[in-house]
Design a protein around this motif. Sequence first.
Motif, PDB file in Angstrom:
ATOM      1  N   GLY A  82       0.821  -1.219   0.000  1.00  0.00           N
ATOM      2  CA  GLY A  82       0.000   0.000   0.000  1.00  0.00           C
ATOM      3  C   GLY A  82       0.842   1.251   0.000  1.00  0.00           C
ATOM      4  O   GLY A  82       1.702   1.427  -0.863  1.00  0.00           O
ATOM      5  N   ASP A  83       0.629   2.090   1.003  1.00  0.00           N
ATOM      6  CA  ASP A  83       1.318   3.377   1.066  1.00  0.00           C
ATOM      7  C   ASP A  83       2.581   3.235   1.909  1.00  0.00           C
ATOM      8  O   ASP A  83       2.566   3.458   3.118  1.00  0.00           O
ATOM      9  N   LEU A  84       3.661   2.851   1.270  1.00  0.00           N
ATOM     10  CA  LEU A  84       4.904   2.631   2.014  1.00  0.00           C
ATOM     11  C   LEU A  84       5.689   3.936   2.161  1.00  0.00           C
ATOM     12  O   LEU A  84       6.652   4.010   2.898  1.00  0.00           O
ATOM     13  N   LYS A  85       5.213   4.971   1.460  1.00  0.00           N
ATOM     14  CA  LYS A  85       5.888   6.268   1.544  1.00  0.00           C
ATOM     15  C   LYS A  85       5.463   7.024   2.807  1.00  0.00           C
ATOM     16  O   LYS A  85       6.281   7.399   3.627  1.00  0.00           O
ATOM     17  N   TYR A  86       4.165   7.198   2.946  1.00  0.00           N
ATOM     18  CA  TYR A  86       3.654   7.983   4.076  1.00  0.00           C
ATOM     19  C   TYR A  86       3.200   7.094   5.229  1.00  0.00           C
ATOM     20  O   TYR A  86       2.812   7.609   6.288  1.00  0.00           O
ATOM     21  N   GLY A  87       3.195   5.794   5.066  1.00  0.00           N
ATOM     22  CA  GLY A  87       2.674   4.896   6.094  1.00  0.00           C
ATOM     23  C   GLY A  87       3.678   4.722   7.230  1.00  0.00           C
ATOM     24  O   GLY A  87       4.617   3.938   7.174  1.00  0.00           O
ATOM     25  N   ARG A  88       3.448   5.471   8.299  1.00  0.00           N
ATOM     26  CA  ARG A  88       4.401   5.459   9.419  1.00  0.00           C
ATOM     27  C   ARG A  88       4.452   4.094  10.106  1.00  0.00           C
ATOM     28  O   ARG A  88       5.478   3.708  10.667  1.00  0.00           O
ATOM     29  N   THR A  89       3.353   3.344  10.050  1.00  0.00           N
ATOM     30  CA  THR A  89       3.366   2.030  10.712  1.00  0.00           C
ATOM     31  C   THR A  89       4.361   1.100  10.011  1.00  0.00           C
ATOM     32  O   THR A  89       5.019   0.291  10.650  1.00  0.00           O
ATOM     33  N   VAL A  90       4.461   1.268   8.700  1.00  0.00           N
ATOM     34  CA  VAL A  90       5.389   0.443   7.915  1.00  0.00           C
ATOM     35  C   VAL A  90       6.837   0.781   8.283  1.00  0.00           C
ATOM     36  O   VAL A  90       7.681  -0.100   8.452  1.00  0.00           O
ATOM     37  N   TYR A 102       0.820  -7.447   5.295  1.00  0.00           N
ATOM     38  CA  TYR A 102       0.509  -6.239   6.080  1.00  0.00           C
ATOM     39  C   TYR A 102      -0.046  -5.199   5.119  1.00  0.00           C
ATOM     40  O   TYR A 102       0.686  -4.576   4.359  1.00  0.00           O
ATOM     41  N   MET A 103      -1.371  -5.075   5.133  1.00  0.00           N
ATOM     42  CA  MET A 103      -2.031  -4.122   4.238  1.00  0.00           C
ATOM     43  C   MET A 103      -2.059  -2.742   4.913  1.00  0.00           C
ATOM     44  O   MET A 103      -2.157  -2.649   6.146  1.00  0.00           O
ATOM     45  N   THR A 104      -1.999  -1.694   4.108  1.00  0.00           N
ATOM     46  CA  THR A 104      -2.091  -0.344   4.686  1.00  0.00           C
ATOM     47  C   THR A 104      -3.001   0.533   3.846  1.00  0.00           C
ATOM     48  O   THR A 104      -3.194   0.305   2.657  1.00  0.00           O
ATOM     49  N   ARG A 105      -3.501   1.575   4.488  1.00  0.00           N
ATOM     50  CA  ARG A 105      -4.364   2.570   3.851  1.00  0.00           C
ATOM     51  C   ARG A 105      -3.500   3.578   3.094  1.00  0.00           C
ATOM     52  O   ARG A 105      -2.424   3.954   3.577  1.00  0.00           O
ATOM     53  N   ILE A 106      -3.972   4.028   1.960  1.00  0.00           N
ATOM     54  CA  ILE A 106      -3.291   5.152   1.290  1.00  0.00           C
ATOM     55  C   ILE A 106      -3.583   6.398   2.141  1.00  0.00           C
ATOM     56  O   ILE A 106      -4.740   6.713   2.419  1.00  0.00           O
ATOM     57  N   GLN A 107      -2.524   7.074   2.569  1.00  0.00           N
ATOM     58  CA  GLN A 107      -2.643   8.129   3.591  1.00  0.00           C
ATOM     59  C   GLN A 107      -3.033   9.463   2.951  1.00  0.00           C
ATOM     60  O   GLN A 107      -2.197  10.360   2.777  1.00  0.00           O
TER      61      GLN A 107
END
Length: 355
Positions: free
Chosen positions: A158-166, A223-228
């Motif tokens: 997903g959003d590996l740029k802005y995704g702080r959890t990643v 590990y899926m993430t939301r686009i931030q």
Amino acid sequence: MEFRHLIDFDDLSREEWEELYQHASDIIDHPENYVEACKGKLAASLFYESSTRTNFSFQAAMLRLGGSVFGFADPNSSSTAKGETLKDTIKMVSSYADVIVMRNPREGAAKAASLYSHVPVVNAGDGGHMHPTQTLADLTTITRLHGTVDGLTIGLCGDLKYGRTVHSLIKALAKFNDIRFFLIAPRELAIPEYMRSFMKAHNMRFVEVTGLEPAIPQLDVLYMTRIQRERFIDPLAYERVKGIYILKRRMLSRAKDSLLVLHPLPRVDEIAQDVDDDPRAVYFDQARYGMFARMALLDYLAHLPRLERTEPVEIGSAPVCTNPKCICQTEHYLPPLVKTIGGVDYCAFCDSILR
Ligand code: NCD
């Protein structure tokens, strides 16, 4: 354990993580032993940015330990709205509370707070930078459900740029052995340069790919993430990538039976509703484990002695870092903190490379 603040997962050694995990596990198995563990202790919860899980789970954690919580979830109801500096807010709040939990939209804000605080500071998310207590939730979930973290193949999607959890999760996984990563993102949302340098410096094995479905059969954790959306400067750039990955139940047909599908939540549309009933979907369990992990953390930090005096901090004049999202752009008194890794200079607040 020796750490005093949890700003970045690097503040913890692997041994300290294991001690925290044992503590969290014991709380899960014997919650009745902890109902007064933080009796008389007070947590300040400073949420300058919206939150449901993190804010509630910290509050629930402190209340379940017999402690109390005060704070705000809307900075407009604090003196920040009158122009108070972060430093002054922290000086004041740390004279009332035993531990501070803070979320702020600016990168490096928790680090800045820790310089002035008389009590431990926990980073509950600083912009698109780090979110180490989500990582406590993630690792607790994986360890409880999978037995071990070493040796896993992990897809981050997903959003590996802005995704702080990643970012925090990658930092933590550098402490484990034999981890392989699939970094699944469109080019526009690939991991930031400082994270790529970090992974290379730690000899982490990773491939950067754009396709989700072909990677799934190889994964132990997805590990899926939301686009931030809130982090995009250009709304059109968000429109181009929104909805780019949607995990559907049929895509799990070739996945391992032991796969764990994680998501820090909230989800928008990146996991279809029909995945929720698959036993491999454990994101709601993950949210619950997060509360126990935060109980273990608070039980440790709230008992550390308060500092009567904090170390003197140099007064800065102009920010050394040009990242427009860095805390040093708005709090001009912050010292010009630089860290050098492998001959490269980084801003010690937001980790961006100084040029
Ligand atoms: C995450 C966050 O705030 O970074 N949520 C959370 O803390 N559980 C992920 C997100 O907002 O997408």
